[in-house]
Write an enzyme that holds these catalytic residues in place. Sequence first.
Site, PDB file in Angstrom:
ATOM      1  N   GLY A   1       0.822  -1.207   0.000  1.00 55.16           N
ATOM      2  CA  GLY A   1       0.000   0.000   0.000  1.00 55.16           C
ATOM      3  C   GLY A   1       0.849   1.247   0.000  1.00 55.16           C
ATOM      4  O   GLY A   1       2.075   1.190   0.054  1.00 55.16           O
TER       5      GLY A   1
ATOM      6  N   VAL B   1       4.533   0.767   1.680  1.00 51.88           N
ATOM      7  CA  VAL B   1       4.655  -0.377   2.581  1.00 51.88           C
ATOM      8  C   VAL B   1       4.902  -1.616   1.732  1.00 51.88           C
ATOM      9  O   VAL B   1       4.143  -1.907   0.812  1.00 51.88           O
ATOM     10  CB  VAL B   1       3.382  -0.561   3.439  1.00 51.88           C
ATOM     11  CG1 VAL B   1       3.539  -1.745   4.374  1.00 51.88           C
ATOM     12  CG2 VAL B   1       3.080   0.703   4.216  1.00 51.88           C
TER      13      VAL B   1
ATOM     14  N   ASP C   1      -5.364   9.714  17.303  1.00 51.30           N
ATOM     15  CA  ASP C   1      -5.792   9.502  15.922  1.00 51.30           C
ATOM     16  C   ASP C   1      -6.514   8.168  15.786  1.00 51.30           C
ATOM     17  O   ASP C   1      -6.234   7.380  14.885  1.00 51.30           O
ATOM     18  CB  ASP C   1      -4.580   9.553  14.987  1.00 51.30           C
ATOM     19  CG  ASP C   1      -4.967   9.838  13.537  1.00 51.30           C
ATOM     20  OD1 ASP C   1      -6.077  10.366  13.313  1.00 51.30           O
ATOM     21  OD2 ASP C   1      -4.161   9.536  12.635  1.00 51.30           O
TER      22      ASP C   1
END
Length: 395
Positions: A79, A86, A207
């Site tokens: 990704g 990654v 987050d």
Amino acid sequence: MGVCWSNRIKAESPYHTGSNSKNAMSDGISPSNLSSKSATVPPTPRSEGEILESSNLHNFPFNELKVATRNFRPDSVLGEGGFGSVFKGWIDENSLTAAKPGIGLVIAVKKHNQEGFQGHREWLAEINYLGQLQHPNLVKLIGYCLEDDHRLLVYECMPKGSMENHLFRRGSYFQPLSWSIRMKVALGAAKGLAFLHNAETKVIYRDFKTSNILLDSEFNAKLSDFGLARDGPTGDKSHVSTRVMGTFGYAAPEYLSTGHLTTKSDVFSFGVVLLEMLTGKRAIDKNRPSGEHNLVEWAKPYLTNKRRILRVMDIRLEGQYSLSQALGAGNLALQCLCMEPKIRPTMDDVVKALEQLQGLKDSVKGSQKDRHSNRHAKATEWAGYPRPSASPLYT
């Protein structure tokens, strides 16, 4: 095999949202236009400076990771994110040296893109938090590489990818998650947050969202991406003051307006995510009809009414839960979303509530009649606008 790594907002990355970069920027919370209302304090030791000596991580040579990922070949990419790409790789489980593809421990290697949204501070925070904190509901960071201009992070690979994909992506690979699995994921994620809030030095995650909840092969939830995490207040301080950063739709209202960050900010974000799990809808979606763009604002009036709550429940869950379970989950989400931070439950309270919810033995069959009466209305509702946009396979 999927892996999800979160954006940190400055801006949403298309890697995590499935949108293009222009739209992604508009969806994010920008520190440049929201930080003027908060007083910035010096970063904590875990988010600036050097890698802490107590970090229990392996320092990988860059060439070793090149071999492990087959020289970062394009077909090894899992990704793309704000930090960079990654890559999938393999290492020997004992020596942690590069192994042949398909042999040894599968890893996910996040390689820094110098032109990306995220920089050294976020990279360092990830190392220093995950290097010190170990828990079954936190993703395992195996090591890092800091060599010349290269900055990489090496994680365990999470086969089921992100909760975001399983909730919002349509396709044969992503079958709708059942009620029991969604509640299992919610409980696991809640335990991860509770662990952070109860650490010797409290950690505020800052987050929390579905793209940051990764799933292993058994759908056990693990929190990832600690680049925005902060140490909590100490002594007699009630909060820490910081730039407003996070993801639009998940950030607590008092944090947005004042920059005051507390553990209750994470609780609000958890309430948003729980609501996404119950409804199968994104926190913010401008493709929905007018008045429904903001999930929290739209769903709140329905959550405690047994005659109305079924109208907001994900139709894909039909027949899998009792009315008592739906009301219990809806009421918990509502408590987490309370506008007054002090009234919100602690994450320990949330964990207990979810455990009790899983123990409810009410007959699911008893709710079938109510669900059937809402079936046509739900189908019509979905037909009126596009379903949530898809995300890439590996996010």
